[in-house]
Write a protein that holds these residues in place. Structure first.
Motif, PDB file in Angstrom:
ATOM      1  N   THR A 116       0.856  -1.182   0.000  1.00  0.00           N
ATOM      2  CA  THR A 116       0.000   0.000   0.000  1.00  0.00           C
ATOM      3  C   THR A 116       0.887   1.225   0.000  1.00  0.00           C
ATOM      4  N   GLN A 117       0.336   2.314  -0.497  1.00  0.00           N
ATOM      5  CA  GLN A 117       1.078   3.569  -0.458  1.00  0.00           C
ATOM      6  C   GLN A 117       0.952   4.159   0.944  1.00  0.00           C
ATOM      7  N   PRO A 118       1.992   4.830   1.395  1.00  0.00           N
ATOM      8  CA  PRO A 118       1.916   5.454   2.714  1.00  0.00           C
ATOM      9  C   PRO A 118       0.738   6.427   2.766  1.00  0.00           C
ATOM     10  N   GLY A 119      -0.002   6.353   3.827  1.00  0.00           N
ATOM     11  CA  GLY A 119      -1.120   7.273   3.980  1.00  0.00           C
ATOM     12  C   GLY A 119      -2.409   6.777   3.358  1.00  0.00           C
ATOM     13  N   ASP A 120      -2.342   5.771   2.545  1.00  0.00           N
ATOM     14  CA  ASP A 120      -3.571   5.211   1.969  1.00  0.00           C
ATOM     15  C   ASP A 120      -3.506   3.695   2.135  1.00  0.00           C
ATOM     16  N   GLU A 121      -4.123   3.227   3.200  1.00  0.00           N
ATOM     17  CA  GLU A 121      -3.972   1.809   3.491  1.00  0.00           C
ATOM     18  C   GLU A 121      -5.214   1.005   3.134  1.00  0.00           C
ATOM     19  N   THR A 122      -6.053   1.566   2.287  1.00  0.00           N
ATOM     20  CA  THR A 122      -7.218   0.787   1.874  1.00  0.00           C
ATOM     21  C   THR A 122      -6.981   0.118   0.534  1.00  0.00           C
ATOM     22  N   ALA A 123      -6.313   0.813  -0.357  1.00  0.00           N
ATOM     23  CA  ALA A 123      -6.132   0.258  -1.696  1.00  0.00           C
ATOM     24  C   ALA A 123      -4.770  -0.406  -1.812  1.00  0.00           C
ATOM     25  N   TRP A 124      -4.786  -1.577  -2.339  1.00  0.00           N
ATOM     26  CA  TRP A 124      -3.533  -2.291  -2.527  1.00  0.00           C
ATOM     27  C   TRP A 124      -3.015  -2.097  -3.926  1.00  0.00           C
ATOM     28  N   HIS A 125      -1.734  -2.053  -4.027  1.00  0.00           N
ATOM     29  CA  HIS A 125      -1.086  -1.946  -5.323  1.00  0.00           C
ATOM     30  C   HIS A 125      -0.188  -3.159  -5.523  1.00  0.00           C
ATOM     31  N   VAL A 126       0.069  -3.425  -6.778  1.00  0.00           N
ATOM     32  CA  VAL A 126       0.859  -4.604  -7.110  1.00  0.00           C
ATOM     33  C   VAL A 126       2.033  -4.185  -7.976  1.00  0.00           C
ATOM     34  N   PHE A 127       3.203  -4.480  -7.482  1.00  0.00           N
ATOM     35  CA  PHE A 127       4.410  -4.180  -8.241  1.00  0.00           C
ATOM     36  C   PHE A 127       4.882  -5.456  -8.914  1.00  0.00           C
ATOM     37  N   ASP A 128       4.972  -5.413 -10.227  1.00  0.00           N
ATOM     38  CA  ASP A 128       5.398  -6.590 -10.980  1.00  0.00           C
ATOM     39  C   ASP A 128       6.914  -6.591 -11.090  1.00  0.00           C
ATOM     40  N   MET A 129       7.535  -7.600 -10.547  1.00  0.00           N
ATOM     41  CA  MET A 129       9.004  -7.679 -10.571  1.00  0.00           C
ATOM     42  C   MET A 129       9.528  -7.849 -11.996  1.00  0.00           C
ATOM     43  N   GLY A 130       8.678  -8.377 -12.860  1.00  0.00           N
ATOM     44  CA  GLY A 130       9.107  -8.615 -14.233  1.00  0.00           C
ATOM     45  C   GLY A 130       9.243  -7.327 -15.023  1.00  0.00           C
ATOM     46  N   ASN A 131       8.145  -6.589 -15.138  1.00  0.00           N
ATOM     47  CA  ASN A 131       8.179  -5.385 -15.977  1.00  0.00           C
ATOM     48  C   ASN A 131       8.295  -4.114 -15.146  1.00  0.00           C
ATOM     49  N   LYS A 132       8.453  -4.261 -13.835  1.00  0.00           N
ATOM     50  CA  LYS A 132       8.659  -3.119 -12.937  1.00  0.00           C
ATOM     51  C   LYS A 132       7.481  -2.151 -12.924  1.00  0.00           C
ATOM     52  N   ARG A 133       6.322  -2.628 -13.306  1.00  0.00           N
ATOM     53  CA  ARG A 133       5.165  -1.733 -13.347  1.00  0.00           C
ATOM     54  C   ARG A 133       4.302  -1.915 -12.101  1.00  0.00           C
ATOM     55  N   ILE A 134       3.639  -0.834 -11.741  1.00  0.00           N
ATOM     56  CA  ILE A 134       2.735  -0.878 -10.601  1.00  0.00           C
ATOM     57  C   ILE A 134       1.298  -0.823 -11.110  1.00  0.00           C
ATOM     58  N   SER A 135       0.484  -1.743 -10.666  1.00  0.00           N
ATOM     59  CA  SER A 135      -0.928  -1.713 -11.052  1.00  0.00           C
ATOM     60  C   SER A 135      -1.791  -1.821  -9.805  1.00  0.00           C
ATOM     61  N   ASP A 136      -3.095  -1.622 -10.000  1.00  0.00           N
ATOM     62  CA  ASP A 136      -3.996  -1.673  -8.857  1.00  0.00           C
ATOM     63  C   ASP A 136      -4.182  -3.112  -8.383  1.00  0.00           C
ATOM     64  N   GLY A 137      -4.212  -3.274  -7.091  1.00  0.00           N
ATOM     65  CA  GLY A 137      -4.438  -4.595  -6.523  1.00  0.00           C
ATOM     66  C   GLY A 137      -5.805  -4.658  -5.882  1.00  0.00           C
ATOM     67  N   PRO A 138      -5.998  -5.616  -5.001  1.00  0.00           N
ATOM     68  CA  PRO A 138      -7.300  -5.750  -4.366  1.00  0.00           C
ATOM     69  C   PRO A 138      -7.602  -4.579  -3.442  1.00  0.00           C
TER      70      PRO A 138
END
Lengths: 168, 387
Positions: free
Chosen positions: B304-326
């Motif tokens: 999660t991003q600091p300060g926003d602990e409701t939305a999860w993000h997903v960092f893909d180790m392969g392409n180094k991209r961040i997308s929305d998670g659960p």
């Protein structure tokens, strides 16, 4: 049963294939079962280890003091099914049938399988029971296994409070 | 000769076997005896003498499964189901306490609030109320250190297994990292000293300049250190680096001064791919484990991003991209993010007491009984207070 000739060598069949190695399993009531070494070690880790500890199968008798003859017979019968089939479908079906028809026997067989460390068969049997319990309520499980609820009313309330979320 | 011996007993077997097939002997429950692991004791009994097995006979009335088998069955069920079946009987209740699921389970997120602990499953989206824990504290002591700021402590895993403890001292700290393995402590000079090669210092070079957060994760026998980077102090996390901590464990024997000896033995190896694993970053405990069939993505870091602990993000180790998670739909009051594996109860750091006299040890208490889970009042302030 035709399956027995493979697993449990009796009379002529064992003479017809003298190259087959066998060992004797002794049930708690003293009854002896002659089983094919490959077939049993394929299933039972305990017996596999025992044979390797003893350095061979010559004249080996394995006393299974916690397994009665009917249970052992049933277990070996199910091992036959398992050994004859590459996938677990057939034997799963047999275990299911046994559970529905003779639950007590099934539980004994499960315990025997655990005892002789028949890991994959044991896992499979546990899974059959788990699948059965999956769709059952607490009361149904109690009824199915004929278990008394041994909690006090207070304890039940406490458990209910702890698990409230699970019953939403 | 051997063959003869075997064949000679066969006719008798045949007869006995046939009898068994025909005759349905009355059932004797033998489970309790069977499932005891003490084989030798069993063999002491005389065969055929059922009086020697009073347990076997007395249990023939009940059809209840023995506790260890119940446990193995429950382990094949989902946590909510297993927990609910704990109401069946005392035996089952006891078995649930040892719930240790087989197969793929989705990770759970621990929600700590006064008096209650809730668990959220990413897949089942349910939460649980865990009973108020009893903490009992075995404790370990940190080496002498003057601290004036907050302490941020991370456990790689429960202290029962190979476990590292990472303490990061903010503000006026001296920039030291402390590692504990079992009851041994290791201290690694990190930020300021580059003379102890190789050490944590090396790893900083892999990251761009900017703010970093560190996470310590135990994954099987490996210890991973994850660095989350932000461009500036208030910016979002935009990059991750994962390192595997390698150390020469042969030095563990040296009880007293081990941490000093270990220092040059620690090295960091960059991890390029997590393969079928995913990392779940939490404020206290983070996880890394295989996610096949759990509904989570492989080779990814959940955060999660600091300060926003409701939305999860997903960092893909392969392409180094961040997308929305659960988005698990937590309320804004959500304060603490702790990933745990379902069924693994936490052992927790209980207190960090700040010594009044400079130079005295800060004291970390570790709980050491199972199953234990701490509520947030039990947690040291420095650990769970997040921006």
């Amino acid at each position: 049963m035709s399956t027995e000739s493979k697993e449990i060598l009796v009379g002529e069949s064992s003479q017809a294939k003298p190259e087959k190695k066998t060992i004797v399993l002794m049930a708690s009531d003293g009854d002896e079962f002659v089983v094919d070494v490959d077939d049993i070690t394929n299933q039972s880790e305990m017996i596999r280890n025992l044979i390797s500890d003893m350095g061979g199968t010559d004249g080996l008798q394995v006393p299974l003091l916690n397994v009665t003859a009917p249970v052992l017979a049933k277990l070996l019968e199910l091992f036959n099914v398992s050994n004859k089939n590459d996938d677990d479908e057939e034997v799963t079906q047999k275990v299911k049938e046994l559970m529905e028809a003779e639950l007590n026997m099934m539980i004994d067989v499960l315990g025997a399988a655990n005892y002789i460390e028949a890991t994959s068969f044991f896992d499979l049997s546990c899974k059959v029971l788990a699948d059965k319990f999956k769709g059952m309520s607490v009361e149904e499980v109690r009824e199915f296994l004929n278990i008394e609820c041994d909690f006090t009313e207070e304890e039940l309330q406490q458990i209910h409070a702890e698990n409230a979320w699970a019953f939403d | 000769m051997n063959l003869f011996t075997i064949l000679s007993v066969v006719p008798a077997k045949k007869a006995i076997f046939d009898n068994i097939k025909l005759e349905h002997l009355k059932r004797r429950t033998t489970l309790k005896m069977m499932t005891t692991s003490n084989m030798e004791r069993k063999f002491e009994s005389t065969p055929g003498n059922s009086d020697a097995h009073p347990k076997m006979l007395s249990s023939s009335v009940s059809r209840d499964l023995p506790a260890d088998i119940v446990e193995l069955i429950l382990n094949r069920l989902s946590w909510p189901k297993a927990l609910s079946l704990g109401r069946v009987s005392r035996t089952w209740r006891a078995a649930v306490q040892n719930y240790n699921p087989m197969g793929a389970q989705s990770p759970c997120l621990l929600h700590l609030r006064p008096g209650t602990v809730r668990l959220f499953s990413t897949v089942e989206q349910r939460c649980s109320l865990i009973r108020r824990p009893k903490l009992n504290g075995a404790s370990i002591e940190l080496p002498p250190l003057q601290i004036k700021g907050d302490v941020f402590v991370t456990l790689s895993s429960t202290p029962t297994t190979r476990c590292l403890l990472l303490a990061e001292f903010s503000a006026l700290s001296d920039g030291k990292l402390y590692f504990a393995e079992d009851s041994f402590l290791f201290v690694v000079d990190s930020i300021l000293r580059a003379d102890s090669e190789p050490s944590l210092v090396d790893s900083w070079r892999f990251m761009d300049e900017g703010e970093l957060s560190m996470y310590l994760i135990k994954c099987n026998s490996e210890i991973l250190v994850v660095f989350a980077a932000r461009e500036d102090k208030n910016g979002p996390i935009n990059d991750f680096s994962v390192f595997q901590l390698e150390q020469d464990t042969s030095l563990v024997n040296m009880k007293n001064r081990i941490y000093q000896r270990l220092l040059p033995q620690v090295s960091f190896v960059k991890v390029e791919s997590l393969r079928d694993h995913a990392i779940f970053l939490g404020n206290i405990q983070s996880l890394c484990f295989p996610v096949e069939n759990t509904g989570c993505r492989e080779n990814c870091i959940y955060f999660t991003q600091p300060g926003d602990e409701t939305a999860w993000h997903v960092f893909d180790m392969g392409n180094k991209r961040i997308s929305d998670g659960p988005n698990l739909g937590f309320k804004a009051s959500f304060r603490s993010l702790v990933w745990i594996e379902p069924g693994v109860m936490l052992y927790w750091i209980r207190t960090v007491e700040y010594p009044e006299q400079p130079g005295k040890l800060p004291h970390l208490g570790l709980s050491a009984s199972t199953p234990v889970m701490a509520t947030h009042e039990d947690l040291p302030r420095g650990i769970y207070n997040q921006p």
